[in-house]
Scaffold this motif. Sequence first.
Motif, mmCIF file in Angstrom:
data_model
loop_
_atom_site.group_PDB
_atom_site.id
_atom_site.type_symbol
_atom_site.label_atom_id
_atom_site.label_comp_id
_atom_site.label_asym_id
_atom_site.label_seq_id
_atom_site.Cartn_x
_atom_site.Cartn_y
_atom_site.Cartn_z
ATOM 1 N N SER A 84 0.803 -1.215 0.000
ATOM 2 C CA SER A 84 0.000 0.000 0.000
ATOM 3 C C SER A 84 0.842 1.275 0.000
ATOM 4 C CB SER A 84 -0.955 -0.010 1.190
ATOM 5 O OG SER A 84 -1.842 1.060 1.089
ATOM 6 N N ARG A 85 1.879 1.325 0.806
ATOM 7 C CA ARG A 85 2.731 2.533 0.841
ATOM 8 C C ARG A 85 3.379 2.782 -0.522
ATOM 9 N NH1 ARG A 85 3.125 5.956 5.547
ATOM 10 N NH2 ARG A 85 2.212 4.707 7.182
ATOM 11 N N LEU A 86 3.837 1.713 -1.145
ATOM 12 C CA LEU A 86 4.444 1.820 -2.467
ATOM 13 C C LEU A 86 3.431 2.376 -3.472
ATOM 14 C CD1 LEU A 86 6.869 1.171 -4.371
ATOM 15 C CD2 LEU A 86 5.836 -1.083 -4.672
ATOM 16 N N ALA A 87 2.211 1.844 -3.446
ATOM 17 C CA ALA A 87 1.168 2.310 -4.367
ATOM 18 C C ALA A 87 0.811 3.771 -4.096
ATOM 19 C CB ALA A 87 -0.069 1.432 -4.247
ATOM 20 N N MET A 88 0.749 4.132 -2.821
ATOM 21 C CA MET A 88 0.415 5.528 -2.469
ATOM 22 C C MET A 88 1.505 6.472 -2.966
ATOM 23 S SD MET A 88 -2.112 6.986 -1.046
ATOM 24 C CE MET A 88 -2.330 8.750 -1.137
ATOM 25 N N ASP A 89 2.759 6.100 -2.763
ATOM 26 C CA ASP A 89 3.872 6.927 -3.249
ATOM 27 C C ASP A 89 3.825 7.064 -4.765
ATOM 28 O OD1 ASP A 89 4.775 7.229 -0.658
ATOM 29 O OD2 ASP A 89 6.402 5.762 -0.853
ATOM 30 N N LEU A 90 3.535 5.969 -5.462
ATOM 31 C CA LEU A 90 3.448 5.995 -6.921
ATOM 32 C C LEU A 90 2.305 6.902 -7.379
ATOM 33 C CD1 LEU A 90 4.316 4.896 -9.709
ATOM 34 C CD2 LEU A 90 2.731 2.993 -9.315
ATOM 35 N N LEU A 91 1.148 6.763 -6.760
ATOM 36 C CA LEU A 91 -0.005 7.594 -7.121
ATOM 37 C C LEU A 91 0.299 9.075 -6.934
ATOM 38 C CD1 LEU A 91 -2.983 8.003 -7.877
ATOM 39 C CD2 LEU A 91 -3.565 7.530 -5.474
ATOM 40 N N MET A 92 0.877 9.437 -5.799
ATOM 41 C CA MET A 92 1.188 10.842 -5.538
ATOM 42 C C MET A 92 2.226 11.363 -6.527
ATOM 43 S SD MET A 92 -0.764 11.916 -3.124
ATOM 44 C CE MET A 92 -1.895 11.010 -4.128
ATOM 45 N N LYS A 93 3.255 10.567 -6.803
ATOM 46 C CA LYS A 93 4.300 10.982 -7.751
ATOM 47 C C LYS A 93 3.694 11.237 -9.137
ATOM 48 C CE LYS A 93 7.774 8.463 -10.128
ATOM 49 N NZ LYS A 93 6.960 8.193 -11.199
ATOM 50 N N GLU A 94 2.853 10.336 -9.587
ATOM 51 C CA GLU A 94 2.242 10.485 -10.918
ATOM 52 C C GLU A 94 1.333 11.715 -10.971
ATOM 53 O OE1 GLU A 94 2.894 8.811 -13.725
ATOM 54 O OE2 GLU A 94 4.394 7.658 -12.636
ATOM 55 N N ILE A 95 0.535 11.935 -9.945
ATOM 56 C CA ILE A 95 -0.362 13.094 -9.941
ATOM 57 C C ILE A 95 0.433 14.393 -9.902
ATOM 58 C CG2 ILE A 95 -2.052 14.334 -8.522
ATOM 59 C CD1 ILE A 95 -3.395 11.629 -8.048
ATOM 60 N N ILE A 96 1.471 14.435 -9.094
ATOM 61 C CA ILE A 96 2.305 15.641 -9.035
ATOM 62 C C ILE A 96 2.986 15.884 -10.376
ATOM 63 C CG2 ILE A 96 4.400 16.619 -8.003
ATOM 64 C CD1 ILE A 96 3.390 15.316 -5.346
ATOM 65 N N ASN A 97 3.469 14.819 -11.022
ATOM 66 C CA ASN A 97 4.104 14.967 -12.342
ATOM 67 C C ASN A 97 3.133 15.502 -13.386
ATOM 68 O OD1 ASN A 97 6.649 14.137 -11.547
ATOM 69 N ND2 ASN A 97 6.343 12.023 -12.178
ATOM 70 N N LEU A 98 1.842 15.260 -13.177
ATOM 71 C CA LEU A 98 0.825 15.757 -14.111
ATOM 72 C C LEU A 98 0.282 17.130 -13.698
ATOM 73 C CD1 LEU A 98 -1.065 12.409 -14.739
ATOM 74 C CD2 LEU A 98 0.366 13.663 -16.375
ATOM 75 N N GLY A 99 0.883 17.735 -12.697
ATOM 76 C CA GLY A 99 0.494 19.083 -12.299
ATOM 77 C C GLY A 99 -0.209 19.166 -10.960
#
Length: 182
Positions: free
Chosen positions: A156-171
Motif C-alpha cells: 500500500s505505501r508503495l502504491a500511495m507513493d506511486l499515485l502521488m508521484k504520478e499526480i504531481i508529475n501531471l500538475g
Amino acid sequence: MVFSKEETRWQKIKQLKLLSQIAKSAKEYIVRMLQNLRMLTNQNTEVKGVNLLIIRDTFTEVSTIGNLYLDGEWLCDTLENPYLNNQRNISCIPEGQYKVRLRTARESATKDYLHLLVQDVPDRSLILFHSGNTAKDTRGCVLVGIGTEQDFVKNSRLAMDLLMKEIINLGGTNINLIIKNK
C-alpha cells in the motif's frame, strides 16, 4: 606595427563585414525567438486535468476491491468498504463523478503524508485516498495497493507513493474521479 592607408581601409571593411554578419545573425535569432513566442501564445493553454477511474470488480461482505486507472492506464489496486447505503465510516461511496484534490499532512490529524481528498460526496466528508491493507483501515475511504488477496491489498505505501508521484508529475490540480461498478 604600422599599417598603410590601404591596409587600414581593408581592416575597417573586414570589421564592417563581421559586424554585418553578427547583426544578421542577431536579427535571425530575434526573428526565430519572436516566432516561437507567437507559437507559444497561440497554443491552447487549457490546463489538462488528471483523470482517475476506479472500476470495482470484487464484492464481498467485508470489502470492495477494484482497479485504479490514471489517464486510462492501470496504476494500482483499490480496497474499500462494501456498499452499505453510503453510511459514514462503514460504506464505500456511491458510484459517480467527483472532484479530488491533494491534501497535505498538515491538513490531517492522522495522515503524515501527502494524500487525496475526494470532494462533494453526498452526505459524507473526509473521504480520502490513503495507505492501508484491509477494510478495517478504510473507515469509508479508498485504500491503494499493488496486489490483492481476498479482502486485502498489498504494498500500500508503495502504491500511495506511486499515485502521488504520478499526480504531481501531471500538475497536481484539476483531478477528476469516476467510480464504476463492474
